[in-house]
Write a protein that holds these residues in place. Structure first.
Motif, PDB file in Angstrom:
ATOM      1  N   THR A  37       8.245   2.284   4.464  1.00 35.57           N
ATOM      2  CA  THR A  37       9.250   3.190   3.911  1.00 35.57           C
ATOM      3  C   THR A  37       8.642   4.579   3.790  1.00 35.57           C
ATOM      4  O   THR A  37       7.576   4.737   3.184  1.00 35.57           O
ATOM      5  N   ILE A  38       9.300   5.562   4.382  1.00 35.45           N
ATOM      6  CA  ILE A  38       8.841   6.941   4.253  1.00 35.45           C
ATOM      7  C   ILE A  38       9.270   7.451   2.879  1.00 35.45           C
ATOM      8  O   ILE A  38      10.454   7.423   2.537  1.00 35.45           O
ATOM      9  N   LEU A  39       8.324   7.895   2.081  1.00 36.53           N
ATOM     10  CA  LEU A  39       8.605   8.335   0.722  1.00 36.53           C
ATOM     11  C   LEU A  39       8.897   9.839   0.680  1.00 36.53           C
ATOM     12  O   LEU A  39       8.476  10.591   1.552  1.00 36.53           O
ATOM     13  N   ASP A  40       9.599  10.238  -0.380  1.00 33.69           N
ATOM     14  CA  ASP A  40       9.826  11.663  -0.597  1.00 33.69           C
ATOM     15  C   ASP A  40       8.571  12.343  -1.134  1.00 33.69           C
ATOM     16  O   ASP A  40       8.408  13.562  -0.995  1.00 33.69           O
ATOM     17  N   ALA A  41       7.690  11.549  -1.737  1.00 30.05           N
ATOM     18  CA  ALA A  41       6.467  12.100  -2.320  1.00 30.05           C
ATOM     19  C   ALA A  41       5.573  12.680  -1.223  1.00 30.05           C
ATOM     20  O   ALA A  41       5.434  12.112  -0.141  1.00 30.05           O
ATOM     21  N   VAL A  42       4.971  13.812  -1.520  1.00 24.07           N
ATOM     22  CA  VAL A  42       4.073  14.466  -0.576  1.00 24.07           C
ATOM     23  C   VAL A  42       2.668  14.496  -1.163  1.00 24.07           C
ATOM     24  O   VAL A  42       2.463  14.301  -2.360  1.00 24.07           O
ATOM     25  N   PHE A  43       1.699  14.709  -0.308  1.00 19.28           N
ATOM     26  CA  PHE A  43       0.318  14.848  -0.770  1.00 19.28           C
ATOM     27  C   PHE A  43      -0.202  16.201  -0.302  1.00 19.28           C
ATOM     28  O   PHE A  43       0.278  16.779   0.684  1.00 19.28           O
ATOM     29  N   ALA A  44      -1.178  16.717  -1.031  1.00 20.36           N
ATOM     30  CA  ALA A  44      -1.737  18.020  -0.705  1.00 20.36           C
ATOM     31  C   ALA A  44      -2.690  17.887   0.467  1.00 20.36           C
ATOM     32  O   ALA A  44      -3.687  17.163   0.396  1.00 20.36           O
TER      33      ALA A  44
ATOM     34  N   ARG B 265       0.830  -1.202   0.000  1.00 21.43           N
ATOM     35  CA  ARG B 265       0.000   0.000   0.000  1.00 21.43           C
ATOM     36  C   ARG B 265       0.866   1.255   0.000  1.00 21.43           C
ATOM     37  O   ARG B 265       1.941   1.276   0.590  1.00 21.43           O
ATOM     38  N   THR B 266       0.361   2.303  -0.630  1.00 20.47           N
ATOM     39  CA  THR B 266       0.894   3.650  -0.440  1.00 20.47           C
ATOM     40  C   THR B 266      -0.214   4.448   0.218  1.00 20.47           C
ATOM     41  O   THR B 266      -1.326   4.537  -0.321  1.00 20.47           O
ATOM     42  N   ILE B 267       0.077   4.989   1.380  1.00 19.66           N
ATOM     43  CA  ILE B 267      -0.958   5.666   2.145  1.00 19.66           C
ATOM     44  C   ILE B 267      -0.564   7.115   2.421  1.00 19.66           C
ATOM     45  O   ILE B 267       0.609   7.470   2.430  1.00 19.66           O
ATOM     46  N   TRP B 268      -1.605   7.925   2.629  1.00 22.31           N
ATOM     47  CA  TRP B 268      -1.419   9.320   3.011  1.00 22.31           C
ATOM     48  C   TRP B 268      -1.859   9.442   4.469  1.00 22.31           C
ATOM     49  O   TRP B 268      -3.060   9.526   4.754  1.00 22.31           O
ATOM     50  N   PRO B 269      -0.964   9.418   5.412  1.00 24.40           N
ATOM     51  CA  PRO B 269      -1.362   9.403   6.830  1.00 24.40           C
ATOM     52  C   PRO B 269      -2.018  10.704   7.263  1.00 24.40           C
ATOM     53  O   PRO B 269      -1.544  11.795   6.929  1.00 24.40           O
TER      54      PRO B 269
END
Length: 240
Positions: A203-210, A165-169
């Motif tokens: 894994t903490i990603l460099d990608a950010v979410f708005a 999964r890729t999640i936006w916490p």
């Protein structure tokens, strides 16, 4: 950490020490650079805090210095103490350390007549049975929530099936028996709760979410309000 908090922590770290404390030791404790400690020491000295020493030699707080007492009622002291003890139940090491630090700061700053209520509280907090997660650091989760960074996780469900999964916490939910991470799940295209102890790897990603000025949090809260759910239910209220 706010600079004001860090300055206070430096005073706390030096208080009662009979031997000089090096800037390197302070930097490691406060998780900042040595250069930052040098600047903070200079600021404290400029504010007439009696810190003696020099770079390379270490620093001492002159005996007799004390901060003015904080004015709390007995109920406020007991509320803070109870809250700090409750934090011990959630199996989050960094928050547990922070709770102990709060009690230590209070011990040195509140008037003596209130100190006994802090050192010998008249209540007992039972131990929680939350499982400490191995696949993710809860401190990292809190940081990613603040920074709006995505996390890639390997998640094992209650049937022992693993998914990527890729999640936006969005938030961390602490219950007595479980810690949940509320997030937008890219795989499901919806809000989900993930039990922290079922995260196998992360894994903490460099990608950010708005973050949308709190829009995600507002949508998540609205969904929970419209469909009241317990921690073990599906969708926005069940670990997925």
């Amino acid at each position: 950490m706010r600079r004001a908090d860090r300055l206070f922590d430096i005073i706390q770290a030096l208080r009662g020490k009979s031997q000089p404390t090096t800037a390197a030791a302070l930097a490691e404790r406060l998780e900042v650079t040595v250069r930052t400690i040098y600047r903070d020491i200079a600021t404290l000295q400029a504010r007439r805090i009696p810190i003696e020493g020099a770079p390379g030699l270490g620093y001492l707080l002159r005996k007799g210095f004390d901060l003015p007492p904080l004015m709390f009622t007995i109920e406020e002291v007991e509320a803070i103490t109870l809250g700090a003890h409750l934090v011990q139940r959630i199996r989050d090491p960094k928050l547990q350390d922070a709770a102990e630090s709060v009690l230590s700061k209070l011990q040195h700053t509140i008037p003596g007549e209130l100190r006994s209520h802090l050192l010998s509280p008249r209540f007992l907090v039972s131990e929680g049975d939350t499982v400490r997660p191995d696949g993710i650091e809860l401190r990292d989760v809190r940081n990613t929530i603040r920074d709006c960074r995505k996390i890639h996780i390997t998640y094992r469900d209650e049937q022992d099936r693993c998914t990527q999964r890729t999640i936006w916490p969005i938030a961390t939910l602490y219950y007595v028996d479980v810690t949940l991470i509320a997030a937008w799940c890219e795989l499901r295209g919806d809000y989900r709760h993930f039990r922290a102890e079922r995260i196998v790897e992360s894994t903490i990603l460099d990608a950010v979410f708005a973050a949308g000025s709190g829009q995600l949090m507002a949508e998540w809260m609205a969904k929970r309000t419209m469909q009241p759910q317990k921690p073990d239910e599906r969708s926005a209220g069940r670990p997925d």
